[in-house]
Design a protein around this motif. Structure first.
Motif, short mmCIF file in Angstrom:
data_model
loop_
_atom_site.label_atom_id
_atom_site.label_comp_id
_atom_site.label_asym_id
_atom_site.label_seq_id
_atom_site.Cartn_x
_atom_site.Cartn_y
_atom_site.Cartn_z
N VAL A 1 -6.44 8.37 4.66
CA VAL A 1 -5.98 7.07 5.14
C VAL A 1 -4.48 7.00 4.88
CG1 VAL A 1 -6.53 5.95 2.93
CG2 VAL A 1 -6.30 4.56 4.99
N TYR A 2 -3.75 6.47 5.80
CA TYR A 2 -2.29 6.45 5.69
C TYR A 2 -1.85 5.71 4.43
CZ TYR A 2 2.59 6.00 7.13
OH TYR A 2 3.95 6.07 7.19
N PRO A 3 -0.98 6.33 3.61
CA PRO A 3 -0.58 5.73 2.33
C PRO A 3 0.46 4.63 2.50
CG PRO A 3 0.51 7.85 2.60
CD PRO A 3 -0.41 7.69 3.79
N THR A 4 0.04 3.51 3.06
CA THR A 4 0.96 2.43 3.42
C THR A 4 1.76 1.92 2.23
OG1 THR A 4 -0.58 1.75 5.17
CG2 THR A 4 1.12 0.16 4.51
N GLY A 5 1.08 1.65 1.12
CA GLY A 5 1.75 1.08 -0.04
C GLY A 5 2.89 1.93 -0.54
N ILE A 6 2.68 3.24 -0.60
CA ILE A 6 3.72 4.14 -1.09
C ILE A 6 4.93 4.14 -0.16
CG2 ILE A 6 4.26 6.59 -1.40
CD1 ILE A 6 1.54 6.98 -2.62
N THR A 7 4.70 4.03 1.14
CA THR A 7 5.84 4.02 2.07
C THR A 7 6.73 2.82 1.82
OG1 THR A 7 4.66 2.83 3.84
CG2 THR A 7 4.46 5.22 3.80
N TYR A 8 6.14 1.66 1.53
CA TYR A 8 6.95 0.47 1.24
C TYR A 8 7.67 0.61 -0.10
CZ TYR A 8 4.79 -1.91 5.20
OH TYR A 8 4.38 -2.26 6.47
N LEU A 9 7.00 1.19 -1.09
CA LEU A 9 7.64 1.42 -2.38
C LEU A 9 8.88 2.29 -2.23
CD1 LEU A 9 4.63 2.14 -4.78
CD2 LEU A 9 6.24 0.25 -4.98
N ALA A 10 8.72 3.40 -1.52
CA ALA A 10 9.84 4.33 -1.36
C ALA A 10 11.00 3.69 -0.62
CB ALA A 10 9.37 5.59 -0.63
N ASP A 11 10.70 2.90 0.41
CA ASP A 11 11.77 2.25 1.15
C ASP A 11 12.47 1.19 0.29
OD1 ASP A 11 12.77 1.94 4.17
OD2 ASP A 11 12.72 -0.04 3.23
N PHE A 12 11.69 0.46 -0.51
CA PHE A 12 12.24 -0.57 -1.40
C PHE A 12 13.26 0.06 -2.35
CE2 PHE A 12 12.20 -2.90 -5.39
CZ PHE A 12 12.32 -4.23 -4.99
N ILE A 13 12.89 1.18 -2.96
CA ILE A 13 13.79 1.85 -3.90
C ILE A 13 15.01 2.40 -3.17
CG2 ILE A 13 14.01 3.76 -5.52
CD1 ILE A 13 12.33 1.38 -6.54
N ARG B 1 16.55 1.34 -0.54
CA ARG B 1 17.52 0.32 -0.15
C ARG B 1 18.32 -0.22 -1.33
NH1 ARG B 1 16.89 -1.35 5.08
NH2 ARG B 1 15.05 -0.51 6.14
N ARG B 2 17.74 -0.12 -2.52
CA ARG B 2 18.43 -0.64 -3.70
C ARG B 2 19.12 0.45 -4.52
NH1 ARG B 2 14.84 -3.43 -1.63
NH2 ARG B 2 14.73 -5.71 -1.76
N ARG B 3 18.57 1.65 -4.46
CA ARG B 3 19.17 2.78 -5.17
C ARG B 3 19.20 3.98 -4.22
NH1 ARG B 3 18.51 3.27 -10.75
NH2 ARG B 3 19.48 5.31 -10.40
N PRO B 4 20.08 3.96 -3.22
CA PRO B 4 20.06 5.02 -2.20
C PRO B 4 20.34 6.41 -2.76
CG PRO B 4 22.01 3.64 -1.97
CD PRO B 4 21.12 2.94 -2.94
N GLU B 5 20.92 6.50 -3.96
CA GLU B 5 21.21 7.81 -4.53
C GLU B 5 19.98 8.44 -5.19
OE1 GLU B 5 21.53 5.02 -8.02
OE2 GLU B 5 21.89 4.97 -5.85
N VAL B 6 18.90 7.68 -5.38
CA VAL B 6 17.69 8.20 -6.02
C VAL B 6 16.96 9.14 -5.06
CG1 VAL B 6 15.40 7.59 -6.89
CG2 VAL B 6 17.39 6.25 -7.58
#
Length: 533
Positions: A14-26, A28-33
Motif C-alpha cells: 500500500v502506498y506509504p502516504t504518511g511517510i511522503t508527507y513527513l519527508a516533504d515537511f522536513i 521544506r523546513r530543513r532543505p539541507e537534510v
C-alpha cells in the motif's frame, strides 16, 4: 542531525502516504537534510534484513524512522480466511472441520507472531550494527499498541503517537519534545508526553520530483492506487474506532488547492488514475462541505480523469455533493453501516441516522453513480437482539432496492476489540476483559473474546456465516475493484486485489448469502414467530 532514513515496515502493498508527507515537511523546513525512503514491503521476507543493512551502510543516516502500519490477524470480516477458520474451530458441528480449522489456525497464529518478531527485529538490527544511529518509530499500529511494543524495542527508541512531523523536526534540531505525543523506555522506565495543540495542515503538500529523488522504489507504485490526505482528525465517537485516538477529534483541513495539486502531480508525472483519500472520513460533517466541494470542483475544472474513493459517510451526502462526486470520478464506496438498527448505532455512538444514510444512497443513484457499494456490518454488537438483526437484514434490502442488488455487497464484519477505544473500556468495566490483558496475545480463548461475538446470538450468527461460506456461491461481479485496493495489470485477468480477503467476499457475495440465511434462521425461531403473530 542532517540525515533521515524512513523505513516502511512490511505489510500488504500500500502506498506509504504518511511517510511522503513527513519527508516533504522536513524538506521544506530543513532543505539541507538528506532523506531517503525504504519500503521493506517490496522485498521478499528473506531479503529485508539485507536490504535494510545495505541501505543504512550506504546512506549513513543520523536518524532512522520506522513506520509500522498494521498488526492484525483478523480483518475481521467474512471474506477473511482466518475468520472462517476461527468460526469453524469454535462453532462447526463437523469434528473434522474443527480439526482442520485448528491446524490452519495454528499456522495463522505462527505467521502473526512471526510477523511481529520480524518487524521488531529491524530496529534491533540497526541498534546492534549501527549503535550511533538514533531510532524513532511511529505509525498506526505502533500508536495503537505502543504500551506493549515499547517494552520490546531497544532502550531509548523514541515512539511517536499519532502524527510525527513536529516531533521529527524537533529531534533533528536537537530541541526538547515539549508538547509532543511520545513514548520512550529508558533504563526500564517508560515516559510519555502529550500533545495539546495538533499541527495545522495549511502547508502540507508533496513535491513529487523531490519525492521521486529520495524514494528509489517509487516505480513499484506507478500505475497503482495512490493515497492522498485531505484532512486529519475525526469528530465522532464510534466505540470501536481508533482514528480519534490516533489523529485527534479536532478536524484540520488541507487547502483544496494543495490537495488537487498533489493529485495533479501524480496524474501528470506518474500517470496515476486511481486515488484513495486516506482521511478517517472524507466528509466529516457539514463543516467539511466547503473543502470537499472545492476539491471536487477543482478536479473537474482541471480535467483530471481520475477514479477516487475513500471512507465516505453516505448519511452526509447531499444532492449537490452527489452530483459533484459522480462528475469528479467517484468509484466504488465502502460504507460502515455497522447495523441496521438505530438502537445499536446509538449504543456504538456512530453519530448518524439510518434514514440519512438511505437518503445519501438515493442522491448517488439520482446523480448517476455507477460504482459498487460495500456495506460493512458488525453483527452481534453490544445491544444486539434477534429483532435488531432482522432490522440489519432489512437495511441491506433497502440499500439494494435503491442502488440495485447487483451493486450492493454486504460484508459480515465483527467488532475487533482494540486498545484505547470506548469498546475496550466498556468491556473492561463489564468484566468481559480482564484488567491488564495483553491485546497482542492471541490464544484460542483470547481470540474468541477479541473477535467480539458473544452469547446468546453467537452460535446463530456463526451458523448462518458458515452455511454461506460452505456454499461459496452468489451473484458475481466481474469488474475489478477500483477504490482503495491496489491492482496490478500484470496479474491474471488484468487485475488483482491487494486485500485478497475482501476480494473473496466480493466475488462470491457470501455476505448476502449469510444475511439471507440468518433471516431464515431467525424467522424459524419460536420467539420471532410469536412476535410476528
Amino acid at each position: 542531525m542532517d540525515s533521515v532514513l524512513y523505513v516502511f515496515l512490511p505489510c500488504k502493498k500500500v502506498y506509504p502516504t504518511g511517510i511522503t508527507y513527513l519527508a516533504d515537511f522536513i524538506h521544506r523546513r530543513r532543505p539541507e537534510v538528506r532523506q531517503q525512503i525504504l519500503d521493506l514491503s517490496l522485498f521478499p521476507p528473506d531479503d529485508r534484513s539485507r536490504a535494510l543493512r545495505e541501505t543504512v551502510q550506504s546512506f549513513r543516516p543520523d536518524l532512522v524512522c520506522f513506520s509500522w502500519r498494521d498488526i492484525q490477524i483478523f480483518s475481521p470480516h467474512e471474506g477473511d480466511a482466518s475468520l472462517e477458520q476461527a468460526f469453524n474451530f469454535y462453532y462447526a458441528s463437523n469434528p473434522l472441520k474443527r480439526v482442520v480449522a485448528s491446524v490452519r489456525g495454528l499456522r495463522n497464529l505462527y505467521r502473526y507472531y512471526q510477523d511481529i518478531r520480524r518487524n521488531l527485529s529491524y530496529p534491533w538490527l540497526v541498534h546492534k550494527e549501527f549503535p550511533d544511529v538514533r531510532l524513532m518509530i511511529g505509525g498506526g499500529a505502533f500508536t495503537a499498541f505502543a504500551d506493549q511494543l515499547i517494552e520490546r524495542l531497544p532502550d531509548h527508541t523514541l515512539g511517536i503517537l499519532g502524527e510525527g512531523e513536529d516531533a521529527i523536526l524537533k529531534v533533528l534540531n536537537g530541541e526538547p519534545l515539549t508538547d509532543e505525543r511520545f513514548i520512550v523506555r529508558e533504563h526500564g522506565r517508560v515516559t510519555k508526553g502529550e500533545k495539546h495543540t495538533p499541527a495545522l495542515l495549511d502547508s502540507l503538500t508533496v513535491d513529487l520530483p523531490y519525492l521521486t529523488s529520495i524514494f528509489p522504489q517509487y516505480r513499484e507504485y506507478v500505475g497503482e492506487c495512490v493515497g492522498v490526505q485531505t484532512k486529519r482528525g475525526c469528530p465522532y465517537d464510534c466505540a470501536f474506532c481508533l482514528y480519534p485516538y490516533i489523529e485527534g477529534k479536532r478536524v484540520r483541513y488541507r487547502p483544496p488547492e494543495n490537495v488537487v495539486h498533489d493529485l495533479a502531480q501524480y496524474y501528470h508525472q506518474w500517470g496515476a488514475r486511481r486515488f484513495w483519500f486516506t482521511d478517517a472520513q472524507f466528509i466529516t460533517g457539514k463543516d467539511a462541505y466547503p473543502q470537499c466541494t472545492e476539491i471536487l470542483e477543482r478536479i473537474i475544472r482541471e480535467g483530471l480523469a481520475i477514479e477516487w474513493s475513500g471512507y465516505v459517510r453516505t448519511s452526509l451526502i447531499s444532492a449537490d455533493l452527489a452530483k459533484l462526486m459522480v462528475r469528479s470520478g467517484v468509484g466504488d464506496l465502502e460504507v460502515a453501516i455497522t447495523a441496521g438498527s438505530q438502537k445499536v448505532l446509538n449504543s456504538l455512538h456512530m453519530g448518524f441516522k439510518l434514514e440519512h444514510l438511505y437518503d445519501g444512497c438515493r442522491y448517488l443513484q439520482e446523480a448517476g453513480f455507477a460504482g459498487r457499494v460495500i456495506l460493512n456490518y458488525s453483527l452481534n454488537s453490544p445491544e444486539e437482539t434477534e429483532e435488531t438483526l432482522l432490522q440489519s437484514i432489512e437495511s441491506y434490502k433497502v440499500v439494494a432496492s435503491i442502488l440495485g442488488e447487483d451493486r450492493v455487497f454486504p460484508l459480515m464484519f465483527f467488532l475487533g476489540v482494540q486498545p484505547n477505544t470506548d469498546l475496550e473500556q466498556r468491556l473492561l468495566s463489564d468484566g468481559y476483559l480482564s484488567a491488564g490483558y495483553n491485546p497482542l496475545s492471541l490464544t484460542p480463548w483470547n481470540i474468541k473474546k477479541m473477535l467480539y461475538n458473544p452469547a446468546p446470538l453467537n452460535k446463530l450468527i456463526a451458523k448462518a456465516c458458515l452455511a454461506a461460506w460452505n456454499r461459496k456461491h452468489g451473484s458475481r461481479d466481474p469488474r475489478p475493484w477500483s477504490g482503495s485496493l491496489s491492482q496490478s495489470a500484470t496479474q491474471e485477468h488484468g487485475h488483482t486485489y491487494a486485500d485478497q480477503s475482501l476480494s473473496k467476499g466480493l466475488e462470491a457475495n457470501s455476505g448476502r448469502d449469510a444475511l439471507l440465511t440468518l433471516e431464515e434462521l431467525l424467522r424459524s425461531r419460536p420467539s420471532v414467530r410469536q412476535r410476528a403473530s
